[in-house]
Enzyme design. Structure first.
Site, PDB file in Angstrom:
ATOM      1  N   SER A 190       2.764 -14.228  27.461  1.00 19.65           N
ATOM      2  CA  SER A 190       3.192 -13.943  28.829  1.00 19.65           C
ATOM      3  C   SER A 190       4.711 -14.020  28.877  1.00 19.65           C
ATOM      4  O   SER A 190       5.309 -14.881  28.239  1.00 19.65           O
ATOM      5  CB  SER A 190       2.576 -14.965  29.773  1.00 19.65           C
ATOM      6  OG  SER A 190       3.311 -15.015  30.979  1.00 19.65           O
ATOM      7  N   TYR A 194     -17.913  33.366  28.289  1.00 19.31           N
ATOM      8  CA  TYR A 194     -16.702  32.549  28.159  1.00 19.31           C
ATOM      9  C   TYR A 194     -15.843  32.657  29.415  1.00 19.31           C
ATOM     10  O   TYR A 194     -15.678  33.735  29.991  1.00 19.31           O
ATOM     11  CB  TYR A 194     -15.873  32.996  26.946  1.00 19.31           C
ATOM     12  CG  TYR A 194     -14.561  32.233  26.867  1.00 19.31           C
ATOM     13  CD1 TYR A 194     -14.509  30.985  26.265  1.00 19.31           C
ATOM     14  CD2 TYR A 194     -13.395  32.734  27.458  1.00 19.31           C
ATOM     15  CE1 TYR A 194     -13.332  30.251  26.247  1.00 19.31           C
ATOM     16  CE2 TYR A 194     -12.210  32.008  27.439  1.00 19.31           C
ATOM     17  CZ  TYR A 194     -12.190  30.769  26.831  1.00 19.31           C
ATOM     18  OH  TYR A 194     -11.031  30.045  26.820  1.00 19.31           O
ATOM     19  N   GLU A 204      -8.969  -6.831  26.392  1.00 19.12           N
ATOM     20  CA  GLU A 204      -8.939  -6.322  27.766  1.00 19.12           C
ATOM     21  C   GLU A 204      -8.677  -4.818  27.770  1.00 19.12           C
ATOM     22  O   GLU A 204      -9.215  -4.079  28.604  1.00 19.12           O
ATOM     23  CB  GLU A 204      -7.864  -7.051  28.577  1.00 19.12           C
ATOM     24  CG  GLU A 204      -8.216  -8.504  28.826  1.00 19.12           C
ATOM     25  CD  GLU A 204      -7.037  -9.298  29.358  1.00 19.12           C
ATOM     26  OE1 GLU A 204      -7.212  -9.997  30.343  1.00 19.12           O
ATOM     27  OE2 GLU A 204      -5.939  -9.228  28.785  1.00 19.12           O
ATOM     28  N   THR A 216     -28.513 -15.856  31.806  1.00 20.83           N
ATOM     29  CA  THR A 216     -28.836 -14.717  32.662  1.00 20.83           C
ATOM     30  C   THR A 216     -28.070 -14.983  33.951  1.00 20.83           C
ATOM     31  O   THR A 216     -27.885 -16.154  34.328  1.00 20.83           O
ATOM     32  CB  THR A 216     -30.348 -14.590  32.939  1.00 20.83           C
ATOM     33  OG1 THR A 216     -30.783 -15.778  33.615  1.00 20.83           O
ATOM     34  CG2 THR A 216     -31.159 -14.433  31.664  1.00 20.83           C
ATOM     35  N   HIS A 217     -27.589 -13.935  34.585  1.00 18.70           N
ATOM     36  CA  HIS A 217     -26.744 -14.078  35.787  1.00 18.70           C
ATOM     37  C   HIS A 217     -25.500 -14.935  35.518  1.00 18.70           C
ATOM     38  O   HIS A 217     -24.964 -15.550  36.441  1.00 18.70           O
ATOM     39  CB  HIS A 217     -27.533 -14.696  36.953  1.00 18.70           C
ATOM     40  CG  HIS A 217     -28.897 -14.109  37.137  1.00 18.70           C
ATOM     41  ND1 HIS A 217     -29.143 -13.022  37.942  1.00 18.70           N
ATOM     42  CD2 HIS A 217     -30.089 -14.433  36.570  1.00 18.70           C
ATOM     43  CE1 HIS A 217     -30.432 -12.720  37.885  1.00 18.70           C
ATOM     44  NE2 HIS A 217     -31.038 -13.552  37.066  1.00 18.70           N
ATOM     45  N   LYS A 271       0.847 -19.264  27.423  1.00 22.63           N
ATOM     46  CA  LYS A 271      -0.255 -18.305  27.408  1.00 22.63           C
ATOM     47  C   LYS A 271      -0.449 -17.611  26.065  1.00 22.63           C
ATOM     48  O   LYS A 271       0.489 -17.228  25.386  1.00 22.63           O
ATOM     49  CB  LYS A 271      -0.037 -17.228  28.482  1.00 22.63           C
ATOM     50  CG  LYS A 271      -0.154 -17.705  29.915  1.00 22.63           C
ATOM     51  CD  LYS A 271      -1.526 -18.284  30.266  1.00 22.63           C
ATOM     52  CE  LYS A 271      -2.594 -17.235  30.338  1.00 22.63           C
ATOM     53  NZ  LYS A 271      -2.443 -16.351  31.508  1.00 22.63           N
ATOM     54  N   ASN A 278     -13.061  33.773  21.442  1.00 24.22           N
ATOM     55  CA  ASN A 278     -14.142  33.022  22.097  1.00 24.22           C
ATOM     56  C   ASN A 278     -15.101  32.395  21.077  1.00 24.22           C
ATOM     57  O   ASN A 278     -15.450  31.213  21.194  1.00 24.22           O
ATOM     58  CB  ASN A 278     -14.898  33.928  23.067  1.00 24.22           C
ATOM     59  CG  ASN A 278     -13.990  34.466  24.160  1.00 24.22           C
ATOM     60  OD1 ASN A 278     -12.843  34.035  24.274  1.00 24.22           O
ATOM     61  ND2 ASN A 278     -14.482  35.406  24.944  1.00 24.22           N
TER      62      ASN A 278
END
Ligand code: ARG
Length: 471
Positions: free
Chosen positions: A281, A321, A294, A159-160, A287, A114
């Site tokens: 791809s 423990y 990602e 922003t946004h 691609k 332990n």
């Protein structure tokens, strides 16, 4: 080859463990990687026992050297791990006995698995924290280097995700630097609380042998002792905290990845990602996908999940423990490995991505990004800000209707909203002037960004977390 028929705790048992239970409780397939720390901890424990008069000098020497032999064997890939011996601790003890004979059985005196596993995991965690800090420091260095070259580069600030005001690219890159700076501060804090010695707590009540814990702590480079044996063997808050720090770090990396993914999309066209960091791809021949980024974004999910797992692991455990704690390792190990890999990939991508400064500049001027500057100019001419805001809103609505930028508007038409607007004011509404006007500390003006780059370079000159001295 360890004798798996003789479990160290077999004395009390009349019958062998059910094979399904044996497989279920075994952890050596994932905790075997703790072996360097287990051996280091055992060597310090042996020295502590010798100082306490429990082992002779000769016995201690045999154990310490035998453990080094075991380590060399494992390093060389010659060791055989036996799941019947449950975990890394009992496997290594069996290997030691095979190496040095009977005296090996004295190693576990005054110790329990332990306090042993708590020690191993703290040794692992602090080394991981230092390694993570070095990787984060390296990423910060690349960010500062790139920011330094882009202090004048204009881009659209959002922003946004709607165009808000022009900013400089160097400023944006330094925003990422700041996030990592706080992650590193949190790592250093976690390190401080991790770097404390559980050994001596034994099973739960404290060792019955007069071991000088301070001496053992010094041997292992721990800068303090766990002050309560029950707490020492039970709490895994240092692992929770490490995963919490890494969850935030991964959320930061995920945000960076998300932005670069957007910037690399043809719809933005702000950066080009070199082939080395993209994949193709199987269907669409044209691609070039930012899969590595990602995956950084995606892997942040598992680290945040590991944090939840560790929190739930702890929440209902009574002192001291419990075997639940064996479940602390995989989430922690995976969080560390994931964060290390993501930091390294992110550094390579940030280093290699190529900015399209022309497109960034065009974007900086789009979307009436300098409307706030028009309002500020009206304020400078004596209009109250709230009125200036309203007037500017009307001017923008008019410009939208005409399909024109602010500087292209017909002056007389604009003056119907406010006589304070003149030709010079309209022509001054450029992104360059807009960013230059924001030169206070923390602002986006090239001068302010250059000043922050210099400070950041000084901050980085301190270097990453240093591992403690170990005699
Ligand atoms: N493999 C165990 C763990 O990771 C070691 C401690 C086992 N202790 C016990 N009393 N069964 O927690």
């Amino acid at each position: 080859m360890p004798d798996s028929t003789a479990k160290p705790w077999a004395g009390r048992f009349a019958r062998a463990t059910d094979s399904e239970v044996e497989a279920f409780t075994a952890s050596v397939h994932f905790d075997g990687c703790l072996y360097p720390y287990d051996i280091q901890g055992s060597q310090a424990h042996a020295r502590g026992l010798q100082r306490a008069g429990v082992l002779t000098e000769e016995e201690c020497k045999t154990l310490v050297e035998g453990l080094a032999q075991v380590r060399a064997r494992i390093d060389a890939g010659e060791a055989e791990w036996d799941p019947a011996l449950e975990d890394v601790h009992m496997n290594i003890e069996a290997m030691l006995v095979a190496e040095v004979g009977e005296v090996g059985k004295k190693l576990h005196t005054g110790r329990s698995r332990n306090d042993q596993v708590a020690t191993d995991l703290r040794l692992y965690a602090r080394a991981a924290q230092a390694q993570l800090d070095a990787e984060a420091h390296a990423l910060q260095s690349v960010l500062v280097e790139r920011a330094k070259a882009e202090t004048e580069t204009l881009m659209a600030g959002f922003t946004h995700l709607q165009t808000a005001q022009p900013v400089t690219l160097g400023h944006h890159l330094l925003a990422w630097y700041e996030m990592l700076k706080r992650d590193r501060q949190r790592l250093a804090e976690a390190f401080r609380r991790t770097n404390t010695l559980p050994l001596g707590a034994a099973a739960l009540a404290g060792s019955g042998y007069p071991v000088d814990r301070q001496y053992v702590a010094e041997l292992l480079g721990f800068d303090s002792l766990c002050d309560n044996s029950l707490d020492a063997v039970s709490d895994r808050d240092f692992a929770v905290e490490t995963c919490a720090v890494l969850s935030l770090l991964m959320v930061h990396l995920s945000r960076m990845a998300e932005e670069i993914v957007l910037w690399a999309s043809p719809a933005f066209g702000w950066v080009d990602l070199p082939d080395e960091y993209c994949t193709g791809s199987s269907l669409m021949p044209q691609k070039k996908n930012p899969d590595a980024l990602e995956l950084i974004r995606g892997k942040s999910a598992r680290v945040c999940g590991h944090l939840q797992a560790l929190l739930m692991l702890m929440k209902a455990q009574p002192m001291a423990y419990n075997r639940d704690n064996q479940e602390d390792k995989e989430p922690l190990f995976d969080s560390v490995d994931t964060a290390l890999a993501c930091l390294s990939i992110m550094r390579a991508v940030v280093q290699a991505m190529e900015f399209d400064r022309e497109r960034l500049k065009v974007a900086a001027a789009e979307g009436y990004s300098t409307a706030t500057d028009l309002a500020d100019a009206l304020v400078a001419r004596g209009v109250a800000f709230r009125d200036a805001h309203h007037i500017t809103g009307q001017v923008v609505a008019h410009a939208v209707e005409c399909g024109l930028t602010l500087d292209a508007l017909n002056l007389e038409e604009v003056q119907q909203f406010s006589p304070a607007i003149d030709a010079e004011l309209l022509s001054s509404l450029t992104p360059e002037r807009s960013v230059a006007a924001r030169g206070l500390h923390g602002g986006t003006a090239p001068d302010a960004v250059r000043a922050r780059v210099t400070q950041a370079q000084e901050e980085l000159s301190v270097g990453p977390l240093a591992m403690p001295e170990q005699p």
